[in-house]
Design an enzyme around this catalytic site. Structure first.
Site, PDB file in Angstrom:
ATOM      1  N   ASP A 248       4.230  12.517   7.416  1.00 38.68           N
ATOM      2  CA  ASP A 248       5.009  11.515   6.689  1.00 38.68           C
ATOM      3  C   ASP A 248       6.465  11.960   6.665  1.00 38.68           C
ATOM      4  O   ASP A 248       6.768  13.095   6.264  1.00 38.68           O
ATOM      5  CB  ASP A 248       4.492  11.365   5.260  1.00 38.68           C
ATOM      6  CG  ASP A 248       3.117  10.698   5.211  1.00 38.68           C
ATOM      7  OD1 ASP A 248       2.597  10.341   6.282  1.00 38.68           O
ATOM      8  OD2 ASP A 248       2.572  10.545   4.105  1.00 38.68           O
TER       9      ASP A 248
ATOM     10  N   ASP B  24      -3.244  -1.366   3.062  1.00 37.07           N
ATOM     11  CA  ASP B  24      -3.213  -0.407   1.959  1.00 37.07           C
ATOM     12  C   ASP B  24      -3.662  -1.140   0.707  1.00 37.07           C
ATOM     13  O   ASP B  24      -3.089  -2.167   0.344  1.00 37.07           O
ATOM     14  CB  ASP B  24      -1.797   0.138   1.778  1.00 37.07           C
ATOM     15  CG  ASP B  24      -1.202   0.623   3.095  1.00 37.07           C
ATOM     16  OD1 ASP B  24      -1.952   1.219   3.889  1.00 37.07           O
ATOM     17  OD2 ASP B  24      -0.002   0.390   3.328  1.00 37.07           O
TER      18      ASP B  24
END
Length: 247
Positions: free
Chosen positions: A8, A131
């Protein structure tokens, strides 16, 4: 089943967030290229990159770090990338740079027509990132919950030519609380396209539980904080997944 290391990216660094909160970031490396190479050398078969700044900004932000990762990895393994991808030009640029799969998240939810165009323009290279929290889809870097049911929405995308669905359980992401097997299996069973699980993969038991339901259509598991903090040994995890895949 693939065990996929997550990198990330925030402000050019490798970080991990808890439940997607940008203010709760832990920096694990200031050299994304070296981190990517590390996971390749450990036996990684695919990498999962997220441009966190991009997810919030709605456009690419960490392109320099992404290019450094592609250069470090070369053609050794595929790389999938999400975060801030909202137009075809961005997708084309990333694919030209050497990214293998582009993950469309918020734009897929808000503009299904765009997702359809992307799948048509770049067949076999577009994934959808869904998500969810308590079964409802979130957008804009997880900052907004929609009323969309994750399974209902995913089923609408099946005919588009999507390569896979990357499913993240927001409540478990970065929390080291274990993967949500039930929700992941329910999604995989409802779809004909493969699912990649994300959020909460914490230890070998999680890997075992996911690998045991691989036949439902779960082709991979993304792991981040666990392999950086040591609750999961990446090499052991991939070896276990390989072993269970052959049973």
């Amino acid at each position: 089943m693939l065990i996929i290391p997550a990198i990330d990216l925030k402000d050019g660094h490798c970080v991990r967030l808890k439940q997607g909160l940008m203010e709760d970031a832990t920096v694990f490396s200031e050299d994304p290229g070296a981190m990517a190479r590390h996971w390749v050398d450990q036996g990684g078969k695919r990498l999962h990159l997220v441009d966190l700044n991009g997810a919030f900004a709605g456009k690419p932000v960490n392109e320099g770090a992404i290019k450094a990762i592609v250069k470090a990895v070369g053609n050794d393994i595929p790389i999938q990338l999400g975060g801030g991808i909202r137009d075809l030009d961005t997708i084309e640029r990333y694919l030209d740079d050497g990214i293998s799969y582009v993950i469309v998240g918020t734009a897929a939810v808000k503009s299904p027509g765009f997702l359809h165009e992307a799948c048509y323009a770049f067949p076999g290279q577009i994934m959808v990132g869904l998500d969810a929290k308590d079964g409802k889809v979130a957008v804009d870097g997880w900052s907004k919950l929609t009323g969309h049911d994750v399974i209902d929405l995913a089923k609408k995308f099946e005919d588009y030519g999507v390569e896979a669905v990357v499913y993240t359980d927001i409540g478990r992401d970065g929390m080291l609380t274990g993967v949500n097997i039930e929700a992941t299996v329910a999604l995989a069973q409802a779809l004909t396209i493969p699912v990649i699980a994300s959020g909460g993969v914490t230890n070998l038991d999680d890997v075992r539980r996911l690998a045991e339901v691989e036949s439902e259509g779960i082709i991979g598991a993304i792991t981040g904080r666990a392999i950086y903090e040591g609750t999961l040994n990446f090499t052991e995890a991939q070896a276990l997944a390989d072993e269970l895949s052959q049973i």
